[in-house]
Design an enzyme around this catalytic site. Structure first.
Site, short mmCIF file in Angstrom:
data_model
loop_
_atom_site.label_atom_id
_atom_site.label_comp_id
_atom_site.label_asym_id
_atom_site.label_seq_id
_atom_site.Cartn_x
_atom_site.Cartn_y
_atom_site.Cartn_z
N ASP A 81 -9.19 2.22 -7.02
CA ASP A 81 -8.94 2.02 -5.59
C ASP A 81 -8.53 3.34 -4.91
O ASP A 81 -7.80 4.15 -5.50
CB ASP A 81 -7.78 1.01 -5.50
N HIS A 183 -2.49 -1.49 5.68
CA HIS A 183 -1.77 -1.71 4.41
C HIS A 183 -0.35 -2.20 4.70
O HIS A 183 0.29 -1.75 5.64
CB HIS A 183 -1.67 -0.40 3.63
P1 13P Z 1 -1.96 -4.72 1.09
O1 13P Z 1 -0.89 -3.97 0.35
O2 13P Z 1 -1.71 -4.78 2.54
O3 13P Z 1 -2.21 -6.06 0.48
O4 13P Z 1 -3.31 -3.87 0.90
C1 13P Z 1 -3.84 -3.66 -0.37
C2 13P Z 1 -5.05 -2.82 -0.34
O5 13P Z 1 -5.77 -2.76 0.63
C3 13P Z 1 -5.36 -2.05 -1.57
O6 13P Z 1 -6.46 -1.22 -1.41
#
Ligand code: 13P
Length: 288
Positions: A81, A183
């Site tokens: 990610d 996020h």
């Molecule tokens: P959140 O922490 O808002 O759930 O987002 C996670 C995310 O997009 C990881 O790439």
């Protein structure tokens, strides 16, 4: 029949559901999520940011997933990610990751295209089955409970025509777009721009699947609307972190338990409950 990583997203597109990406940094989180995925017969994506996989270990993440895949027969996608450099992509590929998110969203547009295309070609050399995600727009926030307002300016949103151009010129399989998502969980309720998503879907359908980052704290009806309008992968991190942390804190505060496999169970189950709800909401149960 075993589907390839890319075919899992194609199936989600054909059948109109989203696969959850659950971010992890420890073996017990993976264990807890697998328990739920097995129960619900759902495909699952484990997301590890650069920081999360530096902590867990890239080879360790791959080996754990392989062990669970063998043991359960469930398909596991392991995604690197928000990877910001080709070196970090290569490290994940060499360890055996089957999915890459190259995040060039902080670069200027042409540089983002250049570096993402380089990564797409690099992944194809490793294996034709590696699914690559690109990102366009500015994703605000961080994956934690944010006790203030997170501003999402109009210029942060992804332009649908530019997203189509980006996909055509880079060859990415998946496109992360910004439509009011961020996020973390802030004091404001998110408001997704479903109209803008629908425009992107019209342009990207059959070319790349659309990804929603920042899946924590978005009301269920907006998640449902986003899936109806083309979202096929939803990333969730903060809600998992909060459930694990809050429950663990409570257990440690209230008991004298010192045995990890005893005091961790409630935190793992609390996080598992969040995953259970998300899989049901995303429609990926019985799709493994
Ligand atoms: P959140 O922490 O808002 O759930 O987002 C996670 C995310 O997009 C990881 O790439």
């Amino acid at each position: 029949m075993n589907l390839s990583t890319k075919q899992h997203f194609q199936k989600a597109e054909r059948e109109g559901y989203a696969i959850g990406q659950f971010n992890v940094s420890t073996a017990d989180q993976i264990k807890a999520i697998m328990k739920v995925a097995v129960k619900l017969k759902s495909p699952v994506i484990f997301g590890t940011s650069e920081g999360e996989r530096d902590f867990l270990g890239v080879r360790e993440a791959v080996k754990l997933c392989e062990a669970y895949e063998e043991e359960t027969g469930l398909p596991i996608i392991l995604n690197a990610d928000h990877t910001k450099s080709a070196d970090k992509v290569e490290e994940a590929l060499k360890a055996g990751y089957n999915s890459i998110h190259f995040d060039g969203s902080e670069l200027d547009y042409e540089e983002n295209i250049k570096q993402t295309k380089y990564v797409v070609q690099m992944c194809a050399r490793f294996s034709p089955d590696i699914s690559v995600e690109g990102e366009l727009g500015h994703l605000a926030g961080v994956s934690k409970i944010i006790k203030e307002k997170v501003e999402i300016k109009p210029e942060y949103y992804t332009d649908p025509a530019q997203a189509a151009d980006f996909v055509a010129r880079t060859g990415v399989d998946r496109m992360a777009i910004i439509i009011g998502n961020s996020h973390g969980i802030s004091i404001d309720e998110p408001k997704l721009d479903i109209e803008r998503l629908a425009q992107s879907y019209t342009l990207l359908k059959g070319k790349a699947v659309i990804v929603l980052h920042g899946g924590s704290g978005i009301p269920d009806d907006q998640i449902q609307a986003s899936i109806q309008n083309g979202i096929r992968k939803i990333n969730v991190n903060t809600e998992l972190r909060a459930a694990f942390h809050d429950t663990l804190k409570k257990v440690l505060d209230e008991t004298d338990e010192t045995t990890p496999y005893k005091y961790l169970v409630s935190a793992m189950d609390a996080m598992g409950n969040v995953v259970d709800n998300k899989i049901m909401l995303f429609g990926s149960a019985n799709k493994a």
